[in-house]
Design a protein around this motif. Structure first.
Motif, PDB file in Angstrom:
ATOM      1  N   TYR A  81       0.731  -1.155  -0.003  1.00 38.38           N
ATOM      2  CA  TYR A  81      -0.076   0.110   0.119  1.00 38.38           C
ATOM      3  C   TYR A  81       0.766   1.268   0.008  1.00 38.38           C
ATOM      4  N   VAL A  82       0.659   2.212  -0.740  1.00 30.21           N
ATOM      5  CA  VAL A  82       1.037   3.685  -0.569  1.00 30.21           C
ATOM      6  C   VAL A  82       0.063   4.684  -0.428  1.00 30.21           C
ATOM      7  N   TRP A  83       0.533   5.777  -0.036  1.00 33.32           N
ATOM      8  CA  TRP A  83      -0.339   6.903   0.237  1.00 33.32           C
ATOM      9  C   TRP A  83       0.558   8.159   0.182  1.00 33.32           C
ATOM     10  N   GLY A  84      -0.321   9.253   0.221  1.00 35.18           N
ATOM     11  CA  GLY A  84       0.476  10.292  -0.022  1.00 35.18           C
ATOM     12  C   GLY A  84       0.528  10.816  -1.534  1.00 35.18           C
ATOM     13  N   LEU A  85       1.728  11.218  -2.005  1.00 34.34           N
ATOM     14  CA  LEU A  85       1.790  11.139  -3.576  1.00 34.34           C
ATOM     15  C   LEU A  85       2.030   9.980  -3.911  1.00 34.34           C
ATOM     16  N   ASP A  93       0.185   2.763 -11.246  1.00 32.95           N
ATOM     17  CA  ASP A  93      -0.572   3.421 -12.127  1.00 32.95           C
ATOM     18  C   ASP A  93      -2.106   2.940 -12.173  1.00 32.95           C
ATOM     19  N   ILE A  94      -2.779   2.851 -11.024  1.00 29.18           N
ATOM     20  CA  ILE A  94      -4.016   2.492 -10.846  1.00 29.18           C
ATOM     21  C   ILE A  94      -4.598   3.886 -11.142  1.00 29.18           C
ATOM     22  N   PRO A  95      -5.976   3.884 -11.573  1.00 27.93           N
ATOM     23  CA  PRO A  95      -6.831   5.079 -11.739  1.00 27.93           C
ATOM     24  C   PRO A  95      -6.951   6.125 -10.561  1.00 27.93           C
ATOM     25  N   THR A  96      -6.687   5.760  -9.337  1.00 25.85           N
ATOM     26  CA  THR A  96      -7.023   6.682  -8.155  1.00 25.85           C
ATOM     27  C   THR A  96      -5.565   7.441  -7.782  1.00 25.85           C
ATOM     28  N   SER A  97      -4.648   7.276  -8.665  1.00 23.31           N
ATOM     29  CA  SER A  97      -3.266   7.943  -8.367  1.00 23.31           C
ATOM     30  C   SER A  97      -3.494   9.417  -8.245  1.00 23.31           C
ATOM     31  N   GLY A  98      -2.505  10.257  -7.808  1.00 24.18           N
ATOM     32  CA  GLY A  98      -2.516  11.572  -7.574  1.00 24.18           C
ATOM     33  C   GLY A  98      -1.805  12.090  -6.333  1.00 24.18           C
ATOM     34  N   TRP A  99      -2.263  13.172  -6.067  1.00 24.69           N
ATOM     35  CA  TRP A  99      -1.787  13.817  -4.771  1.00 24.69           C
ATOM     36  C   TRP A  99      -2.505  13.742  -3.828  1.00 24.69           C
ATOM     37  N   VAL A 106      -1.046  -1.147  -4.434  1.00 26.78           N
ATOM     38  CA  VAL A 106      -0.102  -1.259  -5.703  1.00 26.78           C
ATOM     39  C   VAL A 106      -0.748  -2.179  -6.453  1.00 26.78           C
ATOM     40  N   ALA A 107      -0.978  -1.949  -7.885  1.00 23.36           N
ATOM     41  CA  ALA A 107      -1.461  -2.628  -8.932  1.00 23.36           C
ATOM     42  C   ALA A 107      -0.535  -3.490  -9.688  1.00 23.36           C
ATOM     43  N   GLY A 108      -0.566  -4.899  -9.999  1.00 22.83           N
ATOM     44  CA  GLY A 108       0.213  -5.614 -10.969  1.00 22.83           C
ATOM     45  C   GLY A 108       0.553  -6.798 -10.229  1.00 22.83           C
ATOM     46  N   ILE A 109       0.906  -6.838  -8.785  1.00 20.37           N
ATOM     47  CA  ILE A 109       1.335  -7.792  -8.022  1.00 20.37           C
ATOM     48  C   ILE A 109       0.127  -8.788  -7.623  1.00 20.37           C
TER      49      ILE A 109
END
Length: 430
Positions: A81-85, A93-99, A106-109
């Protein structure tokens, strides 16, 4: 993307394709048992390294992450999981990416297989239950995939070829770590494999991953690696017999005085030799962990003391000193069990659950120059480039430092004191 103002050198490097990803979710450090009685659960460690060892499951915030604006961790469900930027493909590169985004997977795994995650600046790697390594992010050659990835999704790292090449998939890895622009891992046979930017950051010149040459034969007793840690621009490695090696180390490195960039050639960290396990008397303290930030570093001893060094006194935690570049014990720290450096400071946890820290005069994490107790009742923690994040025994998460994009929650902006994190980080709770 905003970042600390003194990284213009890194921005210039990024324009040529360098890498880095740093958040605090243990991207490059996973707890692997050590052959010593002492166990450091913050760093990438390995014990006797049985032939077919699998990586341990390391839920929580990433301990070895070099991200500026992104938080990162391994969830209880075995996903990253990632958060922030979260753009620049930081989330696959999933659709909800951003600031200023809350946690997202994280997608792909494939679901449920991640055991450890480590970050650079705009790239990351994950280690799965089968010992293979996944890479994703903005610069393909930094994460070892070395070719564009459909939809930016994470892909497996191969040996000497890009992810879509004919080389064998890198496997049997039991621990990974990263500098700002490169990654590395310990394989179950005791060999070290590396990937990423080659010039001074510890990566390799070939596509994919390749074996690091020049280390002692791991099949010989005492030569097996038990610790791997990516510092700012160099990697640190500790062998069973206690010798400390490094490679990489371009300007701003975390090395004691007198050591220079070695590229991909491992060299002994000779100023630390008096504390190598094989060089100390029985029962005397020896080095069990090494880490560092920009022009500063530290080594953790088996008795809980900490050695420090830096280009100036404010980077040592030792107060006024005429010998900041010489590794010396920090007198006000004891019973320390683990440490994690960021850009310009370090967080340390003792056996009583007390989080301590100190930082340089320009510490983006807002730690005092003298070692100070930051919080109590801490069960896990991590450092990004310019922020610190930790969880308390009541389950709450807290943060401090540089925060333009929500790596330690909202509202954004630098936090000069401890603040409860607004995001729900329950998926990385310990």
């Amino acid at each position: 993307m905003s970042k600390p103002s003194n990284i213009s050198r890194r921005q210039c490097l990024a324009a040529t394709g360098l890498f880095g990803l740093a958040t605090f979710v243990g991207a490059a450090q996973i707890p692997v048992a050590t052959s010593a009685a002492y166990k450091d659960k913050t760093h990438a460690r390995s014990e006797a390294i049985p032939a077919n060892a699998g990586p341990p499951f390391a839920v929580g915030v990433s301990k070895n992450s070099r991200m500026v604006d992104t938080g990162m961790g391994v969830g209880n469900d075995g996903n990253v999981y990632v958060w922030g930027l979260t753009f620049y493909e930081i989330n696959g590169d999933i659709p909800t990416s951003g600031w200023q985004k809350p946690p997202q997977k994280v997608a792909g795994i494939p679901d449920g297989i991640v055991r450890q995650a480590t970050g650079q600046i705009y790239n990351a790697n994950a280690l799965d239950k089968d010992g293979t390594v996944w890479g994703w992010g903005s610069y393909n050659f930094r994460d070892g995939t070395d070719a564009p990835k459909p939809n930016g999704n994470a892909k497996q790292v191969r040996i000497n070829t890009a992810w879509n090449g004919s080389g064998a998939i890198l496997d049997k890895i039991i621990a990974i770590s990263s500098t700002e622009y490169a990654g590395a891992g310990i394989r179950s046979d005791g060999t070290i494999w590396h990937w990423g930017y080659p010039l001074g950051y510890g990566g390799n010149a070939a596509p994919g991953a390749s074996q690091l040459a020049g280390l002692p034969d791991p099949s010989v007793a005492g030569n097996r690696p038990i610790y791997l840690k990516g510092a700012y621009t160099n990697f640190f490695l500790i062998l069973e017999r206690g010798d400390v090696y490094y490679w990489g180390g371009i300007g701003g490195n975390s090395l004691p005085s007198g050591l220079l960039d070695t590229g991909a050639t491992p060299r002994l960290v000779s100023p630390l030799a008096p504390w190598f396990k094989r060089n100390v008397a029985p029962g005397a303290p020896y080095i069990v962990a090494v880490d560092g930030g920009i022009n500063m570093g530290g080594a953790l001893l088996s008795n809980g003391q900490v050695l420090s060094w830096g280009t100036d006194a404010s980077r040592t935690g030792r107060g006024p000193t005429t010998t900041p570049t010489v590794p010396t014990v920090v007198p006000s720290l004891s019973q320390i069990k683990s440490m994690q450096f960021g850009f310009t400071g370090v967080a340390l946890l003792n056996g009583d659950g007390e989080l301590w820290g100190y930082g340089a005069s320009d510490d983006y994490g807002q730690f005092p120059q003298n070692p100070t107790r930051i919080d109590t009742g801490v069960v896990q923690y991590g450092s990004g480039q310019g922020f610190y994040l930790w969880q308390k025994s009541d389950g709450s998460f807290w943060g401090r430092g540089y925060n333009p994009q929500g790596a330690i929650g909202l509202p954004s902006g630098t936090q000069i004191a401890n603040r409860k994190v607004s995001w729900d980080l329950g998926m990385v709770t310990k």
